[in-house]
Scaffold this motif. Structure first.
Motif, PDB file in Angstrom:
ATOM      1  N   LYS A  70      19.480  11.752  14.645  1.00 27.61           N
ATOM      2  CA  LYS A  70      18.935  12.690  15.793  1.00 27.61           C
ATOM      3  C   LYS A  70      18.312  13.989  15.181  1.00 27.61           C
ATOM      4  N   GLN A  71      18.553  14.324  14.127  1.00 28.01           N
ATOM      5  CA  GLN A  71      17.981  15.564  13.285  1.00 28.01           C
ATOM      6  C   GLN A  71      16.619  15.395  12.794  1.00 28.01           C
ATOM      7  N   VAL A  72      16.096  14.379  12.731  1.00 25.05           N
ATOM      8  CA  VAL A  72      14.803  14.096  12.073  1.00 25.05           C
ATOM      9  C   VAL A  72      13.663  14.092  13.319  1.00 25.05           C
ATOM     10  N   ASP A  73      12.653  14.674  12.652  1.00 26.54           N
ATOM     11  CA  ASP A  73      11.623  14.458  14.060  1.00 26.54           C
ATOM     12  C   ASP A  73      10.516  13.569  13.380  1.00 26.54           C
ATOM     13  N   PHE A  74      10.481  12.423  13.981  1.00 23.01           N
ATOM     14  CA  PHE A  74       9.506  11.167  13.445  1.00 23.01           C
ATOM     15  C   PHE A  74       8.260  11.096  14.239  1.00 23.01           C
ATOM     16  N   SER A  75       7.474  10.843  13.499  1.00 24.37           N
ATOM     17  CA  SER A  75       6.072  10.573  13.716  1.00 24.37           C
ATOM     18  C   SER A  75       6.007   9.020  13.725  1.00 24.37           C
ATOM     19  N   LEU A  76       4.908   8.714  14.519  1.00 26.07           N
ATOM     20  CA  LEU A  76       4.463   7.186  14.372  1.00 26.07           C
ATOM     21  C   LEU A  76       3.965   6.767  13.323  1.00 26.07           C
ATOM     22  N   GLY A  77       4.431   5.630  12.640  1.00 27.45           N
ATOM     23  CA  GLY A  77       3.923   5.193  11.344  1.00 27.45           C
ATOM     24  C   GLY A  77       2.633   4.490  11.627  1.00 27.45           C
ATOM     25  N   MET A  78       1.729   4.735  10.656  1.00 28.13           N
ATOM     26  CA  MET A  78       0.397   4.146  10.688  1.00 28.13           C
ATOM     27  C   MET A  78       0.203   3.421   9.572  1.00 28.13           C
ATOM     28  N   PHE A  79      -0.948   2.542   9.582  1.00 28.82           N
ATOM     29  CA  PHE A  79      -1.363   1.505   8.119  1.00 28.82           C
ATOM     30  C   PHE A  79      -1.770   2.337   7.216  1.00 28.82           C
ATOM     31  N   LYS A  80      -1.222   1.954   5.859  1.00 24.87           N
ATOM     32  CA  LYS A  80      -1.702   2.554   4.819  1.00 24.87           C
ATOM     33  C   LYS A  80      -1.961   1.543   3.855  1.00 24.87           C
ATOM     34  N   GLU A  81      -2.978   1.630   3.163  1.00 26.79           N
ATOM     35  CA  GLU A  81      -3.133   0.694   2.147  1.00 26.79           C
ATOM     36  C   GLU A  81      -2.000   0.660   1.106  1.00 26.79           C
ATOM     37  N   THR A  82      -1.610  -0.716   0.428  1.00 22.25           N
ATOM     38  CA  THR A  82      -0.617  -0.473  -0.441  1.00 22.25           C
ATOM     39  C   THR A  82      -0.797  -1.844  -1.357  1.00 22.25           C
ATOM     40  N   SER A  83      -0.481  -1.764  -2.668  1.00 18.78           N
ATOM     41  CA  SER A  83      -0.461  -2.918  -3.346  1.00 18.78           C
ATOM     42  C   SER A  83       0.789  -3.874  -3.019  1.00 18.78           C
ATOM     43  N   LEU A  96       3.324 -13.294   6.067  1.00 22.17           N
ATOM     44  CA  LEU A  96       2.828 -12.310   6.882  1.00 22.17           C
ATOM     45  C   LEU A  96       3.163 -10.902   6.478  1.00 22.17           C
ATOM     46  N   VAL A  97       2.332  -9.985   6.570  1.00 18.77           N
ATOM     47  CA  VAL A  97       2.454  -8.670   5.812  1.00 18.77           C
ATOM     48  C   VAL A  97       2.260  -7.692   6.898  1.00 18.77           C
ATOM     49  N   PHE A  98       3.156  -6.800   7.322  1.00 17.63           N
ATOM     50  CA  PHE A  98       3.170  -5.560   8.267  1.00 17.63           C
ATOM     51  C   PHE A  98       3.461  -4.342   7.344  1.00 17.63           C
ATOM     52  N   VAL A  99       2.766  -3.378   7.605  1.00 14.46           N
ATOM     53  CA  VAL A  99       2.722  -1.934   6.909  1.00 14.46           C
ATOM     54  C   VAL A  99       3.009  -1.139   7.936  1.00 14.46           C
ATOM     55  N   ASN A 100       4.046  -0.307   7.676  1.00 16.22           N
ATOM     56  CA  ASN A 100       4.582   0.655   8.583  1.00 16.22           C
ATOM     57  C   ASN A 100       4.402  -0.154  10.233  1.00 16.22           C
ATOM     58  N   GLY A 101       4.948  -1.343  10.214  1.00 18.40           N
ATOM     59  CA  GLY A 101       4.854  -1.995  11.594  1.00 18.40           C
ATOM     60  C   GLY A 101       3.499  -2.637  11.911  1.00 18.40           C
ATOM     61  N   VAL A 102       2.331  -2.230  11.434  1.00 16.33           N
ATOM     62  CA  VAL A 102       0.914  -2.770  11.563  1.00 16.33           C
ATOM     63  C   VAL A 102       0.572  -4.055  10.788  1.00 16.33           C
ATOM     64  N   TYR A 103       0.203  -5.173  11.790  1.00 18.28           N
ATOM     65  CA  TYR A 103      -0.090  -6.050  11.020  1.00 18.28           C
ATOM     66  C   TYR A 103      -1.574  -6.171  10.091  1.00 18.28           C
ATOM     67  N   ALA A 104      -1.143  -6.540   8.987  1.00 19.44           N
ATOM     68  CA  ALA A 104      -2.350  -6.503   7.675  1.00 19.44           C
ATOM     69  C   ALA A 104      -2.879  -7.970   7.408  1.00 19.44           C
ATOM     70  N   PRO A 105      -3.774  -8.434   8.426  1.00 17.63           N
ATOM     71  CA  PRO A 105      -4.225  -9.780   8.058  1.00 17.63           C
ATOM     72  C   PRO A 105      -4.943  -9.861   6.739  1.00 17.63           C
ATOM     73  N   HIS A 106      -5.382  -9.004   6.029  1.00 17.25           N
ATOM     74  CA  HIS A 106      -6.102  -8.896   4.682  1.00 17.25           C
ATOM     75  C   HIS A 106      -5.065  -9.275   3.626  1.00 17.25           C
ATOM     76  N   LEU A 107      -3.837  -8.735   4.017  1.00 18.90           N
ATOM     77  CA  LEU A 107      -2.834  -8.634   2.737  1.00 18.90           C
ATOM     78  C   LEU A 107      -1.916 -10.053   3.080  1.00 18.90           C
ATOM     79  N   SER A 108      -2.150 -10.852   4.303  1.00 17.97           N
ATOM     80  CA  SER A 108      -1.144 -12.026   4.545  1.00 17.97           C
ATOM     81  C   SER A 108      -2.238 -13.149   4.331  1.00 17.97           C
ATOM     82  N   ASN A 109      -1.267 -14.312   4.270  1.00 18.68           N
ATOM     83  CA  ASN A 109      -1.861 -15.645   3.924  1.00 18.68           C
ATOM     84  C   ASN A 109      -1.391 -16.614   4.811  1.00 18.68           C
TER      85      ASN A 109
END
Length: 442
Positions: A70-83, A96-109
């Motif tokens: 509760k002491q942390v001020d969280f912001s919404l996680g956004m997609f970021k490119e990653t290896s 299936l790959v999700f980055v910061n909760g966002v579906y990444a179809p180009h990283l999935s198979n």
């Protein structure tokens, strides 16, 4: 039990009771949609608005203090490119790959799927089909589950058709990549195994390990997984959580088992500042088989909490649970396992064992295996053990030419491997063993 669509009967004085939850809701950004999905989100959001974050005065959270969250001020996680190089499992093709909760179809198979198997996000099935299962499991009103539903944008969907046998595991990979500020991600998984089907899943949560500071990045994963195991179906579920040292993780796994079904869960949790896994299994028909294997490995000042609840409501159910904890430094482990056997569940066979290994004099475990039985013709047992590394075991290994440090490492790894060996992918077993070794050798 589904979340009510409208909660207008709640007085205004009971809304927005918790400033932290209200702040998280204000950061929720969902794709606007008409019909049942928006109603589902709105109902969940209203439920969260009249709820509060659990505290240690509540029995279910007595040993898990969420005040650091509760002491942390969280912001919404956004997609970021990653290896994905360090996350790929060579034995697994479907992913299936999700980055910061966002579906990444180009990283999935999701190519070359067998006939009758559907793997993808929320768009792969009609809404009326998804609606029958999504957010319909028991426990939908628990505050973190409702918060996840209120923020629902996408879902990792695995749908196994009738009589379909999937030979190789399916990898559901959730990667957290933090930025300059602390972020919150709320992954959602829906698995439906139709009658006479078989499938193996690897649900994998990890942090981005490319940067030197990644282990100390602050982020919050609030995940929910719903698994429906229909008549005579079989699901092997491997849940792996490898979070950074400063991360928070709250996860719910809700499983509904129809008659003659078989569900196996191998859950491994390593690291994380505070982690909590709520595993809830509901039996809806007779002659189900449930096997739960768990391993928690923590060090430093980390806290890991596992709460499981198995409701065996019908006759001839068989369940077996083994949960192990390896706790070092000043870390704190919590285990609370409940098995409910009401009067209709005659001829049930249930066992539960929690084994704990403390690696330092300041490490701590609070354990509470629990049976609640009203049926009179059952075979049920439960127990817990707490121990340290035995001097005579270390001395025996030293007498065979192994130095003390390697002797300790060998004993700890042997304790962990009883659960890790259940993981069906060799490369993942090897990776987990390396992670356990590095954490317990700090």
């Amino acid at each position: 039990m589904s979340i009510p669509v409208s909660l207008t009967s709640i007085p205004d004085s009971l809304l927005d009771r918790d400033a932290f939850l209200s702040g998280l809701l204000s950061r929720v950004t969902t794709k606007k949609s008409d019909g049942w999905l928006q109603d589902l989100r709105d109902g969940a959001a209203n439920w969260v608005r009249h709820s509060v974050i659990p505290n240690t005065r509540e029995e279910e959270w007595r040993f898990t203090d969420l005040s650091p969250l509760k002491q942390v001020d969280f912001s919404l996680g956004m997609f970021k490119e990653t290896s994905l190089e360090s996350y790929i499992l060579p034995e697994v093709s479907q992913r299936l790959v999700f980055v910061n909760g966002v579906y990444a179809p180009h990283l999935s198979n999701t190519e070359n799927l067998p006939s009758g198997l559907i793997v993808g996000n929320l768009d792969v099935l009609p809404g009326e089909v998804i609606q029958e299962y999504l957010a319909q499991s028991e426990g939908a009103k628990e505050v973190f589950t409702a918060l996840n539903t209120a923020a629902l944008n996408d879902v990792a969907v695995v749908w196994v058709g009738k009589n379909v046998v999937v030979e190789t595991p399916i990898h559901l990979l959730f990667v957290s990549v933090s930025g300059e500020s602390a972020t919150i991600s709320q992954p959602r998984v829906l698995v439906v195994a139709e009658s006479n089907s078989q499938v193996s899943l690897i649900e994998d949560y990890t942090n981005h390990r490319g940067a030197e500071s990644a282990e100390n990045e602050v982020y919050f994963n609030n995940s929910v997984t719903e698994i429906w195991v229909n008549e005579n179906a079989q699901v092997s579920h491997n849940r792996i959580v490898r979070e950074g040292n400063a991360a928070f993780h709250v996860g719910k796994t809700a499983v509904t088992q129809a008659r003659y079904s078989r569900y196996n869960c191998n859950a491994v949790t390593v690291g994380g500042k505070i982690s909590r896994h709520n595993l809830e299994i509901l039996q809806t028909g007779e002659q189900t088989e449930t096997t739960l294997n768990g391993l928690t490995v923590i060090a430093d000042n980390q806290l890991a909490d596992t709460h499981s609840a198995l409701s065996l409501n019908h006759p001839h159910g068989v369940s077996k649970q083994l949960h192990k904890c390896i706790i070092g430094d000043r870390a704190h482990g919590v285990f609370n396992g409940k098995v409910f056997v009401p009067k209709p569940a005659q001829l049930t066979n249930a066992s539960q064992l929690n084994r704990n290994l403390l690696l330092s004099s300041k490490s701590r475990i609070d354990t509470k295996p629990q049976l609640e039985i009203t049926a009179d013709n059952v075979k049920c047992a439960h127990g817990a053990t707490v121990s340290q590394l035995e001097d005579d075991q270390i001395f025996y290994l030293q007498s065979r030419g192994i130095d003390e440090n390697n002797a300790r490492k060998l004993l700890v790894n042997g304790f962990a491997m009883e659960v890790i060996n259940f993981i069906p992918v060799a490369s993942l077993r090897e990776s987990l063993l390396k992670t356990v070794t590095s954490l317990t050798n700090k």
